[in-house]
Design a protein around this motif. Structure first.
Motif, PDB file in Angstrom:
ATOM      1  N   SER A  25       0.828  -1.205   0.000  1.00  0.00           N
ATOM      2  CA  SER A  25       0.000   0.000   0.000  1.00  0.00           C
ATOM      3  C   SER A  25       0.865   1.258   0.000  1.00  0.00           C
ATOM      4  CB  SER A  25      -0.929   0.004   1.218  1.00  0.00           C
ATOM      5  OG  SER A  25      -1.773  -1.108   1.219  1.00  0.00           O
ATOM      6  N   LEU A  26       1.896   1.253   0.849  1.00  0.00           N
ATOM      7  CA  LEU A  26       2.787   2.413   0.933  1.00  0.00           C
ATOM      8  C   LEU A  26       3.582   2.603  -0.353  1.00  0.00           C
ATOM      9  CD1 LEU A  26       4.164   2.157   4.590  1.00  0.00           C
ATOM     10  CD2 LEU A  26       2.545   3.834   3.681  1.00  0.00           C
ATOM     11  N   VAL A  27       4.092   1.477  -0.890  1.00  0.00           N
ATOM     12  CA  VAL A  27       4.869   1.565  -2.135  1.00  0.00           C
ATOM     13  C   VAL A  27       3.969   2.044  -3.278  1.00  0.00           C
ATOM     14  CG1 VAL A  27       6.127   0.241  -3.874  1.00  0.00           C
ATOM     15  CG2 VAL A  27       6.547  -0.170  -1.448  1.00  0.00           C
ATOM     16  N   GLY A  28       2.747   1.472  -3.355  1.00  0.00           N
ATOM     17  CA  GLY A  28       1.805   1.895  -4.396  1.00  0.00           C
ATOM     18  C   GLY A  28       1.450   3.369  -4.272  1.00  0.00           C
ATOM     19  N   GLY A  33       1.808   8.402  -6.527  1.00  0.00           N
ATOM     20  CA  GLY A  33       1.907   9.822  -6.174  1.00  0.00           C
ATOM     21  C   GLY A  33       3.021  10.512  -6.934  1.00  0.00           C
ATOM     22  N   ALA A  34       4.196   9.837  -7.010  1.00  0.00           N
ATOM     23  CA  ALA A  34       5.324  10.404  -7.752  1.00  0.00           C
ATOM     24  C   ALA A  34       5.011  10.527  -9.233  1.00  0.00           C
ATOM     25  CB  ALA A  34       6.565   9.533  -7.542  1.00  0.00           C
ATOM     26  N   MET A  35       4.357   9.502  -9.801  1.00  0.00           N
ATOM     27  CA  MET A  35       3.983   9.556 -11.213  1.00  0.00           C
ATOM     28  C   MET A  35       2.954  10.658 -11.464  1.00  0.00           C
ATOM     29  SD  MET A  35       3.713   5.478 -12.056  1.00  0.00           S
ATOM     30  CE  MET A  35       2.980   5.784 -13.663  1.00  0.00           C
ATOM     31  N   GLY A  36       2.061  10.857 -10.488  1.00  0.00           N
ATOM     32  CA  GLY A  36       1.069  11.921 -10.613  1.00  0.00           C
ATOM     33  C   GLY A  36       1.723  13.287 -10.649  1.00  0.00           C
ATOM     34  N   ILE A  37       2.746  13.456  -9.788  1.00  0.00           N
ATOM     35  CA  ILE A  37       3.469  14.734  -9.761  1.00  0.00           C
ATOM     36  C   ILE A  37       4.200  14.964 -11.084  1.00  0.00           C
ATOM     37  CG2 ILE A  37       5.374  15.977  -8.663  1.00  0.00           C
ATOM     38  CD1 ILE A  37       4.547  14.598  -6.029  1.00  0.00           C
ATOM     39  N   ASN A  43       0.751  16.322 -20.798  1.00  0.00           N
ATOM     40  CA  ASN A  43      -0.407  16.856 -21.508  1.00  0.00           C
ATOM     41  C   ASN A  43      -1.731  16.234 -21.068  1.00  0.00           C
ATOM     42  OD1 ASN A  43       1.255  18.495 -23.108  1.00  0.00           O
ATOM     43  ND2 ASN A  43       1.695  16.772 -24.494  1.00  0.00           N
ATOM     44  N   SER A  44      -1.652  15.232 -20.163  1.00  0.00           N
ATOM     45  CA  SER A  44      -2.882  14.523 -19.791  1.00  0.00           C
ATOM     46  C   SER A  44      -3.281  14.854 -18.356  1.00  0.00           C
ATOM     47  CB  SER A  44      -2.695  13.010 -19.954  1.00  0.00           C
ATOM     48  OG  SER A  44      -3.852  12.330 -19.525  1.00  0.00           O
ATOM     49  N   SER A  45      -4.245  15.715 -18.210  1.00  0.00           N
ATOM     50  CA  SER A  45      -4.754  16.036 -16.873  1.00  0.00           C
ATOM     51  C   SER A  45      -5.543  14.858 -16.307  1.00  0.00           C
ATOM     52  CB  SER A  45      -5.634  17.278 -16.933  1.00  0.00           C
ATOM     53  OG  SER A  45      -6.715  17.082 -17.837  1.00  0.00           O
ATOM     54  N   THR A  46      -6.170  14.077 -17.200  1.00  0.00           N
ATOM     55  CA  THR A  46      -6.938  12.914 -16.745  1.00  0.00           C
ATOM     56  C   THR A  46      -6.023  11.897 -16.069  1.00  0.00           C
ATOM     57  OG1 THR A  46      -8.477  13.194 -18.590  1.00  0.00           O
ATOM     58  CG2 THR A  46      -8.496  11.069 -17.460  1.00  0.00           C
ATOM     59  N   LEU A  47      -4.867  11.621 -16.691  1.00  0.00           N
ATOM     60  CA  LEU A  47      -3.902  10.700 -16.108  1.00  0.00           C
ATOM     61  C   LEU A  47      -3.426  11.192 -14.752  1.00  0.00           C
ATOM     62  CD1 LEU A  47      -2.097   8.201 -16.266  1.00  0.00           C
ATOM     63  CD2 LEU A  47      -0.419   9.575 -17.530  1.00  0.00           C
ATOM     64  N   THR A  48      -3.162  12.488 -14.650  1.00  0.00           N
ATOM     65  CA  THR A  48      -2.711  13.081 -13.379  1.00  0.00           C
ATOM     66  C   THR A  48      -3.739  12.863 -12.284  1.00  0.00           C
ATOM     67  OG1 THR A  48      -1.490  14.782 -14.585  1.00  0.00           O
ATOM     68  CG2 THR A  48      -1.950  15.193 -12.258  1.00  0.00           C
ATOM     69  N   LEU A  88      -4.458   2.486 -17.974  1.00  0.00           N
ATOM     70  CA  LEU A  88      -3.147   2.679 -18.603  1.00  0.00           C
ATOM     71  C   LEU A  88      -3.080   1.955 -19.947  1.00  0.00           C
ATOM     72  CD1 LEU A  88      -0.749   2.341 -15.533  1.00  0.00           C
ATOM     73  CD2 LEU A  88      -1.366   4.432 -16.778  1.00  0.00           C
ATOM     74  N   VAL A  89      -3.668   0.758 -20.030  1.00  0.00           N
ATOM     75  CA  VAL A  89      -3.694   0.043 -21.311  1.00  0.00           C
ATOM     76  C   VAL A  89      -4.587   0.779 -22.304  1.00  0.00           C
ATOM     77  CG1 VAL A  89      -4.399  -2.099 -22.462  1.00  0.00           C
ATOM     78  CG2 VAL A  89      -3.191  -2.199 -20.270  1.00  0.00           C
ATOM     79  N   PHE A  90      -5.715   1.264 -21.828  1.00  0.00           N
ATOM     80  CA  PHE A  90      -6.661   1.958 -22.707  1.00  0.00           C
ATOM     81  C   PHE A  90      -6.092   3.274 -23.212  1.00  0.00           C
ATOM     82  CE2 PHE A  90     -10.124   4.956 -23.442  1.00  0.00           C
ATOM     83  CZ  PHE A  90     -10.947   4.231 -24.297  1.00  0.00           C
ATOM     84  N   SER A  91      -5.443   4.039 -22.309  1.00  0.00           N
ATOM     85  CA  SER A  91      -4.954   5.367 -22.689  1.00  0.00           C
ATOM     86  C   SER A  91      -3.532   5.328 -23.232  1.00  0.00           C
ATOM     87  CB  SER A  91      -4.997   6.302 -21.473  1.00  0.00           C
ATOM     88  OG  SER A  91      -4.079   5.876 -20.478  1.00  0.00           O
ATOM     89  N   GLY A  92      -2.795   4.269 -22.900  1.00  0.00           N
ATOM     90  CA  GLY A  92      -1.397   4.185 -23.315  1.00  0.00           C
ATOM     91  C   GLY A  92      -0.440   4.771 -22.310  1.00  0.00           C
ATOM     92  N   GLY A  93      -0.969   5.526 -21.328  1.00  0.00           N
ATOM     93  CA  GLY A  93      -0.097   6.144 -20.337  1.00  0.00           C
ATOM     94  C   GLY A  93       0.801   7.182 -20.965  1.00  0.00           C
ATOM     95  N   VAL A  94       2.028   7.248 -20.492  1.00  0.00           N
ATOM     96  CA  VAL A  94       3.003   8.197 -21.015  1.00  0.00           C
ATOM     97  C   VAL A  94       3.791   7.517 -22.131  1.00  0.00           C
ATOM     98  CG1 VAL A  94       5.016   9.616 -20.468  1.00  0.00           C
ATOM     99  CG2 VAL A  94       3.177   9.351 -18.784  1.00  0.00           C
ATOM    100  N   ALA A  95       3.694   8.063 -23.311  1.00  0.00           N
ATOM    101  CA  ALA A  95       4.453   7.575 -24.470  1.00  0.00           C
ATOM    102  C   ALA A  95       4.208   6.087 -24.729  1.00  0.00           C
ATOM    103  CB  ALA A  95       5.950   7.851 -24.287  1.00  0.00           C
ATOM    104  N   GLN A  96       2.937   5.678 -24.578  1.00  0.00           N
ATOM    105  CA  GLN A  96       2.515   4.300 -24.858  1.00  0.00           C
ATOM    106  C   GLN A  96       3.198   3.264 -23.965  1.00  0.00           C
ATOM    107  OE1 GLN A  96      -0.050   5.471 -26.518  1.00  0.00           O
ATOM    108  NE2 GLN A  96       0.040   3.886 -28.107  1.00  0.00           N
ATOM    109  N   THR A  97       3.681   3.691 -22.795  1.00  0.00           N
ATOM    110  CA  THR A  97       4.362   2.745 -21.889  1.00  0.00           C
ATOM    111  C   THR A  97       3.417   2.207 -20.798  1.00  0.00           C
ATOM    112  OG1 THR A  97       5.100   4.567 -20.451  1.00  0.00           O
ATOM    113  CG2 THR A  97       6.591   3.869 -22.233  1.00  0.00           C
TER     114      THR A  97
END
Length: 349
Positions: A25-28, A33-37, A43-48, A88-97
């Motif tokens: 839970s803490l690691v997740g 949180g770091a990825m959100g920052i 360019n994706s506010s939805t992902l944030t 993440l699969v649906f949106s592709g995340g950052v640079a399709q990763t």
């Protein structure tokens, strides 16, 4: 006693399980949180927003694992993880990763949910991921991946699932082996190897438990101290193997004449102790007479020799403020009296 060992091991396993879930839970929370920052500069506010929501969910799961239900915490972690992976699969995340994160799902699923339920969930998860990736663009627009990438992602995920399942199966088998081994050693420590009855140590523990029950419920407790008459003569005449057979057969007779809640123990040598909860001295006398008569009527056949044996029994009932040692000493004095009066008898009778 064996049940308490299993409960202790299970309790330790649950504690370790809770710590792993809390750590995840803490690691997740930290990673999302770091990825959100970091995604704040993307360019994706939805992902944030989704990453910050996931971080908050993992934080809540951490507190739930500490204060409330571990099962609820695990459920929140698993299904919020699934939803995040689907996005993440649906949106592709950052640079399709985005799809690269799905590999953490397999080990977490089988650990948190168990092997069987985890595999069922993973089958459903992979089916949903496959549907998302192979969904035609004209139906709903989503991240586009090459056929080679899709195929390799699925095969890699299946490989990770197999390895995770293998590890979880090995972990479960190791736990079962530890429980079985602990039970075996506990049984060896608490039973007599020849007669398979409780040994002196086990009987002493049972006596302490029953004395506590007497103090709580004010119920009677009686003991029978039994000794085989002229047992040395059997060993001298027929050998120690014959003596061992006598002890084993009489142990079976003793066991057959007591109730489930009673305890029969090999107290030492040819002495046996019967612990009779909720039994007065008068009731114990009836039981003792039945046992004595059954032994007298029984014949042990050893190498075509018929061996007859008798027993003497001393009875004692636990009185108020009497210690366990005093109870046993009282039974021992009555056993001595039974032998003095001619053996093959119950005293007081």
């Amino acid at each position: 006693m064996l049940t308490s060992i299993k409960k202790h091991l299970k309790s330790n396993g649950n504690l370790k399980h809770a710590r792993v879930i809390a750590l995840f839970s803490l690691v997740g929370m930290a990673i999302t949180g770091a990825m959100g920052i970091l995604s704040l500069w993307g360019n994706s506010s939805t992902l944030t927003i989704i990453l910050f929501i996931a971080s908050a969910i993992y934080l809540s799961a951490f507190f739930l694992s500490k204060k409330f239900s571990l099962k609820v915490s695990g459920t929140i972690i698993i299904y919020s993880l699934y939803l995040l992976m689907f996005y993440l699969v649906f949106s592709g995340g950052v640079a399709q990763t985005g799809p690269l994160w799905v590999f953490i799902v397999a080990p977490v699923s089988v650990y948190v949910l168990g092997l069987r339920q985890g595999l069922i969930n993973l089958a459903v998860f992979l089916s949903v991921v496959s549907i998302i990736m192979f969904l035609p663009q004209h139906v709903i627009e989503h991240a586009s991946y090459t056929p080679e990438f899709k195929l390799r992602l699925i095969l890699s995920f299946l490989t990770m699932t197999f390895l995770s399942a293998l590890y979880e199966y090995s972990r479960m088998q190791s736990y079962k082996n530890v429980v079985a081994l602990s039970s075996k050693y506990q049984q060896l420590a608490m039973s007599d190897p020849l007669t398979k009855l409780a040994n002196r140590r086990n009987a002493s523990a049972v006596l302490q438990q029953e004395k506590s029950r007497v103090n709580r419920n004010n119920e009677p407790l009686s003991v029978l101290l039994c000794d085989l008459d002229h047992f040395k003569a059997v060993n001298d005449k027929y050998g120690h193997n014959a003596g061992d057979m006598v002890l084993m057969e009489l142990s079976q007779i003793f066991t057959d004449h007591v109730r489930q809640q009673d305890c029969v123990a090999r107290w030492g040598g040819e002495e046996f102790l019967f612990i009779l909860p909720q039994t007065s001295a008068e009731q114990a006398n009836i039981i003792a007479e039945k046992i004595r008569a059954s032994v007298q009527q029984h014949s042990i056949i050893f190498h075509k020799h018929q061996i007859k044996i008798t027993i003497s029994i001393g009875i004692a009932q636990l009185s108020e403020d009497q210690s366990i040692d005093e109870l046993i000493n009282h039974a021992d004095k009555n056993l001595y009296q039974a032998k003095t009066l001619g053996r093959n008898r119950v005293h007081p009778g």
